[in-house]
Structure formats: structure tokens, C-alpha cells
Design a protein around this motif. Structure first.
Motif, short mmCIF file in Angstrom:
data_model
loop_
_atom_site.label_atom_id
_atom_site.label_comp_id
_atom_site.label_asym_id
_atom_site.label_seq_id
_atom_site.Cartn_x
_atom_site.Cartn_y
_atom_site.Cartn_z
N THR A 149 0.85 -1.20 0.00
CA THR A 149 0.00 0.00 0.00
C THR A 149 0.88 1.25 0.00
O THR A 149 0.65 2.19 -0.76
CB THR A 149 -0.93 0.00 1.24
OG1 THR A 149 -1.79 -1.12 1.15
CG2 THR A 149 -1.76 1.28 1.32
N VAL A 150 1.91 1.24 0.86
CA VAL A 150 2.83 2.38 0.93
C VAL A 150 3.57 2.53 -0.40
O VAL A 150 3.63 3.62 -0.98
CB VAL A 150 3.84 2.20 2.07
CG1 VAL A 150 4.94 3.25 2.01
CG2 VAL A 150 3.13 2.22 3.43
N LEU A 151 4.10 1.43 -0.91
CA LEU A 151 4.91 1.50 -2.15
C LEU A 151 4.06 1.94 -3.34
O LEU A 151 4.51 2.74 -4.16
CB LEU A 151 5.60 0.16 -2.41
CG LEU A 151 6.59 -0.28 -1.32
CD1 LEU A 151 7.12 -1.69 -1.61
CD2 LEU A 151 7.75 0.70 -1.20
N ASP A 152 2.81 1.44 -3.42
CA ASP A 152 1.92 1.84 -4.51
C ASP A 152 1.65 3.34 -4.45
O ASP A 152 1.55 4.01 -5.49
CB ASP A 152 0.57 1.10 -4.42
CG ASP A 152 0.69 -0.36 -4.77
OD1 ASP A 152 1.77 -0.77 -5.27
OD2 ASP A 152 -0.27 -1.13 -4.54
N TYR A 153 1.51 3.85 -3.24
CA TYR A 153 1.22 5.28 -3.08
C TYR A 153 2.34 6.13 -3.67
O TYR A 153 2.10 7.14 -4.32
CB TYR A 153 1.03 5.58 -1.58
CG TYR A 153 0.34 6.90 -1.34
CD1 TYR A 153 -1.05 6.99 -1.32
CD2 TYR A 153 1.07 8.07 -1.15
CE1 TYR A 153 -1.69 8.20 -1.11
CE2 TYR A 153 0.44 9.28 -0.94
CZ TYR A 153 -0.94 9.34 -0.92
OH TYR A 153 -1.57 10.55 -0.72
N PHE A 154 3.58 5.69 -3.46
CA PHE A 154 4.72 6.45 -4.00
C PHE A 154 4.92 6.23 -5.51
O PHE A 154 5.63 6.96 -6.15
CB PHE A 154 6.00 6.12 -3.21
CG PHE A 154 6.04 6.84 -1.91
CD1 PHE A 154 6.60 8.11 -1.83
CD2 PHE A 154 5.49 6.30 -0.77
CE1 PHE A 154 6.61 8.81 -0.63
CE2 PHE A 154 5.49 6.98 0.44
CZ PHE A 154 6.05 8.24 0.50
N GLU A 155 4.28 5.19 -6.05
CA GLU A 155 4.32 4.99 -7.50
C GLU A 155 3.32 5.89 -8.20
O GLU A 155 3.52 6.31 -9.33
CB GLU A 155 3.98 3.52 -7.84
CG GLU A 155 5.05 2.52 -7.43
CD GLU A 155 6.29 2.62 -8.29
OE1 GLU A 155 6.16 2.80 -9.51
OE2 GLU A 155 7.40 2.55 -7.72
N THR A 156 2.19 6.15 -7.53
CA THR A 156 1.07 6.79 -8.23
C THR A 156 0.69 8.17 -7.73
O THR A 156 0.19 8.98 -8.50
CB THR A 156 -0.18 5.89 -8.13
OG1 THR A 156 -0.47 5.67 -6.74
CG2 THR A 156 0.04 4.55 -8.82
N LYS A 157 0.87 8.46 -6.43
CA LYS A 157 0.36 9.72 -5.87
C LYS A 157 1.45 10.71 -5.51
O LYS A 157 1.34 11.90 -5.80
CB LYS A 157 -0.49 9.42 -4.61
CG LYS A 157 -1.68 8.51 -4.86
CD LYS A 157 -2.80 9.28 -5.52
CE LYS A 157 -3.99 8.40 -5.90
NZ LYS A 157 -4.50 7.54 -4.84
#
Lengths: 245, 205
Positions: free
Chosen positions: B39-47
Motif C-alpha cells: 500500500t505504501v509503495l503503490d502510493y509512492f508509484e502513483t500519488k
């Protein structure tokens, strides 16, 4: 005195790394994710209570204290996320969430079988809080009446406070004279009380401009200025600093 | 002395196993979920990432009034743009932009740790976190910039900003020459994290 608080200006280090990747080994992503989840689930935040069993405080201050407590040789020897991994494992063991024995044993298991799956568990509310933390942040600004003792353009002297475990005062600025560049509106706290070092309470913050020729006489590059954001406890009027001396 | 810098031969394999063991234990004990790290890593990929900063800089290049507002009140100017929510979120609660100009070059550092404006720049590159950079950039920025391949003449003032309290700083680099005909989207592609921290300038078209 900790070398880690005095990095600015240190000589004899050789060329800088120009590595532009954030994570230089795939495993580093996982410890970053764990740290950020801990920050989001930390008990002092005014966020919804979740089923997470994490019940203590974890902020940048805790992470920094871990890195700053290292033997300075280790500080330079280990990469950034290696320091995080050591500090975070140590925190979970010290607070009784896990034992060193079970961590060591499971490390052996994953070492022998790197592809072994992680357990499946956990409730969505925990991850929802993590995203909420990332979106909302954790501002150190506080509503409080404070006296801004200095104005833009005034001269200040940086105090030589008795730092022990942790500080936000870069060592190379101690006892140096600078000029206030910005008086930040309002007042700011810090993530923890740094004890005799003196921050944590709500206070003003100033951006101060320094002439590197006064910090490193005869040994600074020409035509450059250095600016630092300093909590009010770290700065004093030149006259009162002289009086105290 | 030599012993101080010895590493175990399986340094990375050991750390990989240890972090996996830690994550497994934290899931098992109900501290995080099996999705938390992703969840954390996805956030830094997209937001939260340098793609936001590139949009801010490109807008500043095409709209001078926006650039002035960006430097005067960074959060308010960023809020004008259609960026993902959370631009004043974690590590972006108090941001300030400084603009390069003829005769002025800005460089952002953090001598105490690795303070970085997450919402607009994502996570700090390795060079920014390395103690050698953090030590040397404070006293000899031109020598350091030269190692990054950037020659800053003595006639240009270098301003070094040490992120030591609440502010997370970033740089608005100068618009490269020969880019007059480019769209905002094409301009964004010229803006790197290194240019927005001041160890590089924005690329030519």
C-alpha cells in the motif's frame, strides 16, 4: 558529542555518490514500507483507531535516534536502509512486540527459502489509516501565542546547547553568527522532547542565513551562502550570548 | 581499523531474509497487514512522486505569475494545480520553493538526516542520503556539483539550504534554452529530481 550531529563540513571523505536510484537493492523497499506504516499507526496521531496491535509511538525522531546512536564507523559503513533495518528490528524487540530469537530463526528460514510466502492476514482499516496519514500528514505547526524575538535582517548567534541523544541543530552552526532571512508565521513543535538540547515545546522557527567564510574562515568556497531553519531555542541575540560567555 | 569496514559476504541476501522475516512477524502479530507495505509503495508509484514536481516546474516555466506565487506561498500555489490529493500530506506539510535565476543557483541538503518534500518529489535518491554528500555540500558545494557534472561559475551565487526544521525545500530550475515551442507536458519530461534539488539543471529539449 555525536559525529552524526556534526556532518556538515567534515573533510577527507572522497568523491560523492551520484547514484540516482532510491532503492539500490530490492529488499530496501520493504523496510521503507514498514517504517512508513509504523509512522501512520503511531499512537500519538489523531487518526481513527484500527485493529492494529501497534500501541506505541514511532516517528522520524525515533528513526533518527537509532541512526544517531550508531558507532560513527558503522554510520559510514552501512547504507541508509541498512541503518533503518537495524534500528527498526531493535525497536520491535526492545518494545516486546517480537523477540530476537524468533526474528533470527525466521531470518534463517527466509534465507534458506527466499521465495517462501508471507502470511496472509490483517484488516483493511489498518491500510486505510496508512493512506490517510500519507494524505493528511502530521504538521508540527501549533496554534499558540509565541513571541517572535527576532525580525528579518536581525543578527543572531547560534547557541551551543547541551545535546545528548538527538538534536535539530547542525553542529557546524554552533556559536556562529547569522542573519534572519525568514520569520516563519506561527509556532512549531518537534516530534519529541530533546531534553537539555531544548526543543519539543511550541516555539518560533527562523530561517537564518550564514556566510560560510565565518563558519570556515579561509576554507570556504567563494560566493555562496548557507541557510538553515532553526528553532528559537537554538538562537540568541549577540549581546546576550556575549553576556553568557 | 580495517575490521571496521568488513561486511558479511552474504550482506544483501542476509538483509533480504531479515526484512522478510520482520514483515512476516509483523503481519502474524497483527501490527500491519499483508498489504501494508505494498500500500505504501503503490502510493509512492502513483500519488507522491517527482511527476508532481515536474508539473509544478513546467507550469512555473510557462506562467511567470504562477512562478512568483510559487516562491511567495508554495503550498497555496501548489493547491491551484490539479495534482493528486495529499500535496500537503506526509513530509509536505510545510514546503518552500526557491527559484534559480541568472546569477543564482540553489542547492538543497539535509546534513542531519534526509528531509525531502515527499508529495512533490517522492523519495530521496541515494546520493541525497549519503553522508559524504551531506558533509561536503555544506562547505564546498561547487566542488560537489562538479562531481555531478554541473559547473557553476564563481560569478553565480550558490545558495545552500540545510533542511533542519519543518520546511521541506525544492528548487525551481531555470527553463532550458530552445524550449519555446514545447507543450507543458513536453517540458515536464525535462525536469528531473536532481534538477529540483539543485545538483543538476533541467535538460535541453
Amino acid at each position: 558529542m555525536k559525529l552524526q550531529h556534526y556532518l556538515g563540513g567534515l573533510e577527507g571523505l572522497g568523491p560523492v555518490s551520484t547514484e540516482t536510484r532510491v532503492f539500490v537493492e530490492p529488499w530496501e523497499k520493504r523496510i521503507f514500507g514498514i517504517h512508513t506504516a509504523m509512522m501512520a499507526l503511531s499512537s500519538q496521531l489523531p487518526l481513527p483507531v484500527t485493529p492494529s496491535t501497534f500501541s506505541t509511538v514511532w516517528t522520524w525522531a525515533d528513526l533518527r535516534k537509532g541512526a544517531e546512536s550508531l558507532n560513527p564507523f558503522d554510520y559510514f559503513r552501512f547504507r541508509y536502509y541498512e541503518k533503518w533495518l537495524g534500528g527498526i528490528c531493535g525497536y520491535f524487540i526492545a518494545h516486546g512486540y517480537i523477540t530476537a530469537e524468533e526474528l533470527d530463526a525466521l531470518t534463517e528460514d527466509y534465507y534458506a527459502e527466499p521465495g517462501k510466502a508471507l502470511p496472509s492476514a490483517g484488516e483493511e482499516a489498518i491500510d486505510a489509516r496508512i493512506v490517510q496519514y500519507l494524505v493528511e500528514g502530521d504538521s508540527p505547526k501549533r496554534e499558540a501565542e509565541v513571541n517572535h524575538a527576532f525580525a528579518v535582517g536581525e543578527e543572531i548567534v547560534v547557541c551551543d546547547v547541551p545535546t545528548i541523544e538527538h538534536t535539530r541543530l547542525p553542529g557546524y552552526l554552533r556559536n556562529k553568527t547569522g542573519t534572519v532571512e525568514t520569520v516563519y508565521e506561527g509556532a512549531y513543535t518537534y516530534l519529541c522532547d530533546t531534553g537539555p538540547d531544548g526543543i519539543g515545546a511550541v516555539m518560533p522557527v527562523y530561517c537564518v542565513r550564514f556566510d560560510p567564510a565565518t563558519i570556515w574562515p579561509g576554507n570556504a568556497e567563494p560566493n555562496f551562502a548557507i541557510y538553515a531553519d532553526l528553532y528559537a531555542h537554538y538562537v540568541a541575540a549577540p549581546a546576550s550570548a556575549r553576556q553568557a560567555a | 581499523m580495517a575490521d571496521q569496514f568488513k561486511y558479511r559476504e552474504d550482506r544483501e541476501a542476509y538483509s533480504a531474509a531479515r526484512v522478510r522475516a520482520l514483515e512476516a512477524l509483523l503481519i502474524k502479530k497483527g501490527i500491519i497487514t499483508d498489504r501494508s507495505v505494498d500500500t505504501v509503495l503503490d502510493y509512492f508509484e502513483t500519488k507522491m512522486g517527482p511527476f508532481n514536481g515536474a508539473k509544478i516546474v513546467a507550469r512555473a516555466w510557462v506562467d511567470h505569475a504562477f512562478k512568483e506565487r510559487l516562491v511567495a506561498d508554495t503550498p497555496a500555489a501548489i493547491a491551484e494545480l490539479a495534482l493528486p490529493e495529499g500535496m500537503a500530506g506526509a513530509e509536505g506539510e510545510h514546503m518552500r520553493a526557491v527559484a534559480n535565476a541568472p546569477g543564482v543557483h540553489n542547492l538543497i541538503i539535509c546534513t542531519l538526516c534526509s528531509c525531502y518534500p515527499w508529495p512533490v518529489l517522492g523519495l530521496p535518491p541515494y546520493w541525497y542520503k549519503d553522508p559524504t554528500f551531506r558533509s561536503r555540500a555544506a562547505r564546498e558545494p561547487r566542488a560537489v556539483l562538479k562531481e555531478f557534472g554541473l559547473a557553476v561559475p564563481e560569478s553565480t551565487e550558490v545558495k545552500v539550504w540545510d533542511s533542519s526544521a519543518q520546511i521541506r525545500w525544492f528548487v525551481v530550475p531555470e527553463r532550458p534554452e530552445g524550449t519555446e515551442g514545447l507543450s507543458e507536458a513536453e517540458l515536464e519530461a525535462l525536469v528531473t529530481p536532481e534538477a529540483m534539488m539543485g545538483v543538476a539543471v533541467a535538460g535541453a529539449a
